[in-house]
Design a protein around this motif. Structure first.
Motif, PDB file in Angstrom:
ATOM      1  N   MET A  97       3.015  -3.237   2.378  1.00  0.00           N
ATOM      2  CA  MET A  97       4.337  -2.775   2.788  1.00  0.00           C
ATOM      3  C   MET A  97       5.413  -3.338   1.875  1.00  0.00           C
ATOM      4  N   PRO A 104      -2.844 -10.525   3.019  1.00  0.00           N
ATOM      5  CA  PRO A 104      -3.217  -9.249   3.656  1.00  0.00           C
ATOM      6  C   PRO A 104      -2.709  -8.038   2.877  1.00  0.00           C
ATOM      7  N   CYS A 105      -1.485  -8.115   2.384  1.00  0.00           N
ATOM      8  CA  CYS A 105      -0.973  -6.985   1.603  1.00  0.00           C
ATOM      9  C   CYS A 105      -1.702  -6.882   0.263  1.00  0.00           C
ATOM     10  N   CYS A 135       4.938 -13.050   2.844  1.00  0.00           N
ATOM     11  CA  CYS A 135       4.691 -12.227   4.030  1.00  0.00           C
ATOM     12  C   CYS A 135       5.983 -11.869   4.778  1.00  0.00           C
ATOM     13  N   LEU A 136       6.159 -10.594   5.044  1.00  0.00           N
ATOM     14  CA  LEU A 136       7.325 -10.117   5.784  1.00  0.00           C
ATOM     15  C   LEU A 136       6.982  -9.850   7.253  1.00  0.00           C
ATOM     16  N   GLY A 137       5.807 -10.285   7.664  1.00  0.00           N
ATOM     17  CA  GLY A 137       5.458 -10.217   9.088  1.00  0.00           C
ATOM     18  C   GLY A 137       5.026  -8.836   9.543  1.00  0.00           C
ATOM     19  N   ALA A 138       4.651  -7.977   8.624  1.00  0.00           N
ATOM     20  CA  ALA A 138       4.177  -6.652   9.020  1.00  0.00           C
ATOM     21  C   ALA A 138       2.773  -6.445   8.475  1.00  0.00           C
ATOM     22  N   CYS A 139       1.982  -7.521   8.477  1.00  0.00           N
ATOM     23  CA  CYS A 139       0.670  -7.491   7.825  1.00  0.00           C
ATOM     24  C   CYS A 139      -0.230  -6.402   8.396  1.00  0.00           C
ATOM     25  N   CYS A 196       5.867  -7.200  -0.626  1.00  0.00           N
ATOM     26  CA  CYS A 196       5.046  -8.309  -0.126  1.00  0.00           C
ATOM     27  C   CYS A 196       3.769  -8.413  -0.946  1.00  0.00           C
ATOM     28  N   THR A 200       1.619 -11.168  -0.366  1.00  0.00           N
ATOM     29  CA  THR A 200       0.775 -12.162   0.303  1.00  0.00           C
ATOM     30  C   THR A 200      -0.581 -11.547   0.670  1.00  0.00           C
TER      31      THR A 200
HETATM   32  S1  FES Z   1       1.042 -10.160   4.160  1.00  0.00           S
HETATM   33 FE1  FES Z   1       2.385  -8.543   3.726  1.00  0.00          FE
HETATM   34  S2  FES Z   1       3.560  -8.375   5.498  1.00  0.00           S
HETATM   35 FE2  FES Z   1       2.264 -10.055   5.900  1.00  0.00          FE
END
Ligand code: FES
Length: 352
Positions: A147, A102-103, A138-142, A98, A100
């Motif tokens: 991750m 946050p990651c 994003c894989l929804g584990a931000c 990921c 995106t």
């Molecule tokens: S930004 Fe990486 S899981 Fe949401």
């Protein structure tokens, strides 16, 4: 999103679903009226991808279209739109990293550097065919950023060091349990929970769910006993979650796991001593094939017996000798009876 094209050459001419996949296909088709079966296109493509070493060839898409009586172009449109479907070959362990915000803010770029160094360019497959990677949204584990997803599982709260360690182990045939890689429970704060700490608010039960299009362990429910104090923060894995609360790590050495998404699982119930319940429990430990059991060391036996709480039984029932015979394509007296339909498993003879 860029243009996504099929790898026509690598896809060959034909594709067939594994026979074990047919019940899963039936499950998904059963969710929709017969005249709306094309609604199952995404789960069927997902199953086809699993049966095709992690990617969708053009013949696999055609097979899905034929099953659902859809024009081929409609299936191509779905497969090329959703990036969960890969259109070119991938490694045995495919990493979706990921990138995106946050990651990225928590270090995804450093993980990318590790992937480039240890694997190569995006979608490159290592020479040993073990690893490949791509960057995804994003894989929804931000909350557990940064991750990655490797095959079906999430590896969270990574650092360049822990990510490199995971890749190295996978490349060397060492399994790595998914979960988070810092000392916290799931997405609770590092250092322990700060809210909902009253044990009376939580009965202690935890459930792992599984859908039929996943190859992993079936659902299990741990002890429903109330937790006395708030849970201690600890590194938690899927296997941990399947254990009763408070269960200690068994002695011995954990045997190598098998990913059923990458190959054919055996019917372990053909071994005398393994009934449906034990087969499910073994699958939850990553044990799916006769070949795995055939090479268990005494340390592996101790670990499995400790995990399943039946000391001495594996040796007593000669699981390994049976597995060696069955792994070589042979038969045992008991497997002949199962194959002949005289018994479904040793459950019919009193085993679990
Ligand atoms: S930004 Fe990486 S899981 Fe949401």
């Amino acid at each position: 999103m860029g243009v996504r094209r099929f790898d026509i050459e690598a896809g060959g001419e034909t594709f067939a679903f594994a026979s074990e996949t047919e019940p899963k296909i039936a499950f998904w088709l059963g969710k929709y009226p017969a005249n709306r079966k094309r609604s199952a296109v995404i789960p069927l493509l997902w199953l086809a991808q699993k049966d095709n070493a992690g990617w969708l060839s053009e013949p696999a898409m055609r097979e899905v279209a034929d099953r659902l009586e859809m024009p081929y172009i409609r299936v191509y449109e779905v497969a090329t739109f959703y990036t969960m479907f890969r259109l070119q070959p991938v490694g045995k362990f495919h990493v979706q990293l990921c990138g995106t915000t946050p990651c990225m803010l928590r270090g995804a770029n450093d993980l990318k550097d590790v992937a480039k160094r240890m694997i190569g360019a995006k979608m490159h497959i290592t020479d040993d065919l073990k690893l490949s990677w791509e960057e995804v949204e994003c894989l929804g584990a931000c909350v557990n950023a940064p991750m990655v997803q490797i095959n079906d599982y999430y590896y969270e709260d990574l650092t360049p060091e822990s990510f490199a360690d995971i890749l190295g182990k996978l490349q060397n045939g060492v399994s790595v349990e998914p979960g988070n890689f810092v000392d916290r429970l799931n997405s609770a704060p590092a250092g322990g929970q700060t809210s909902l700490t009253d044990a009376g608010l939580f009965d202690g039960s935890r459930i792992i769910s599984s859908l039929p299009n996943l190859g992993g362990p079936a659902k299990e429910e741990a002890s429903a006993a109330p937790l006395a104090p708030p849970p201690e923060p600890k590194k938690t894995t899927l296997i941990d979650a399947a254990k009763p609360a408070g269960a200690a790590e068994p002695e011995g050495e954990r045997p190598e796991e098998f990913d059923p998404a990458t190959g054919k699982a055996d019917e372990l119930k053909r071994i005398k001593g393994i009934g449906p319940k034990n087969e499910e429990a073994l699958n939850a430990l990553g044990i799916y094939t006769f070949a795995q059991i055939a090479v268990w060391t005494p340390e592996n036996v101790a670990w499995v017996e400790g995990s399943l709480s039946f000391p001495g039984r594996i040796q007593r029932e000669e699981w390994i000798a049976q597995a060696i015979e069955l792994a070589q394509g042979g038969e045992t007296e008991f497997s002949k009876r199962v194959d002949a339909g005289e018994v479904a498993s040793s459950k019919d003879e009193g085993d679990e």
